[in-house]
Write an enzyme that holds these catalytic residues in place. Sequence first.
Site, PDB file in Angstrom:
ATOM      1  N   GLY A  47       0.763  -1.088  -0.173  1.00  0.00           N
ATOM      2  CA  GLY A  47       0.064   0.013  -0.165  1.00  0.00           C
ATOM      3  C   GLY A  47       0.892   1.324  -0.051  1.00  0.00           C
ATOM      4  O   GLY A  47       0.348   2.453   0.230  1.00  0.00           O
ATOM      5  N   GLU A  48       2.132   1.310  -0.325  1.00  0.00           N
ATOM      6  CA  GLU A  48       2.889   2.393  -0.346  1.00  0.00           C
ATOM      7  C   GLU A  48       2.403   3.398  -1.223  1.00  0.00           C
ATOM      8  O   GLU A  48       2.384   4.682  -0.764  1.00  0.00           O
ATOM      9  CB  GLU A  48       4.502   2.043  -0.386  1.00  0.00           C
ATOM     10  CG  GLU A  48       5.076   1.371   1.003  1.00  0.00           C
ATOM     11  CD  GLU A  48       4.846  -0.072   0.643  1.00  0.00           C
ATOM     12  OE1 GLU A  48       4.175  -0.846  -0.370  1.00  0.00           O
ATOM     13  OE2 GLU A  48       5.353  -0.988   1.470  1.00  0.00           O
ATOM     14  N   PRO A  49       2.303   3.210  -2.383  1.00  0.00           N
ATOM     15  CA  PRO A  49       1.787   4.254  -3.332  1.00  0.00           C
ATOM     16  C   PRO A  49       0.853   5.131  -3.092  1.00  0.00           C
ATOM     17  O   PRO A  49       0.866   6.111  -3.238  1.00  0.00           O
ATOM     18  CB  PRO A  49       1.796   3.669  -4.549  1.00  0.00           C
ATOM     19  CG  PRO A  49       2.809   2.326  -4.517  1.00  0.00           C
ATOM     20  CD  PRO A  49       2.806   1.926  -3.180  1.00  0.00           C
TER      21      PRO A  49
END
Length: 104
Positions: A47-49
């Site tokens: 889920g970083e982006p």
Amino acid sequence: PDTGRVLTNRTLKYEIPGAKDIPVDWRIYILKNADNPLGILRSKAVGEPPICLAISVLFAIRECLRSARMDVGLPDEWLKMDAPFTAENIFLSSEIDEKKYVRE
């Protein structure tokens, strides 16, 4: 590429997929009872982006306030903005005289 080689070495180089990046024939299968012991809380996705890109909302709000301030003749200077970004806090951060918008 069919090699499995990583094409982006950091989140900031990640390019958001567009409509033309979706394959014409796209078949997805969800594995039942598939465990991922190495993932955070056994997650199966990254889920970083979205988290990193969420900051763009703050900068968009800041640019809107900057433009509104310039429209009413206020100086173009840095605005201190405190969270949470409610409609009231955003308006108060603009430092525009609210009395101009209240009927008496």
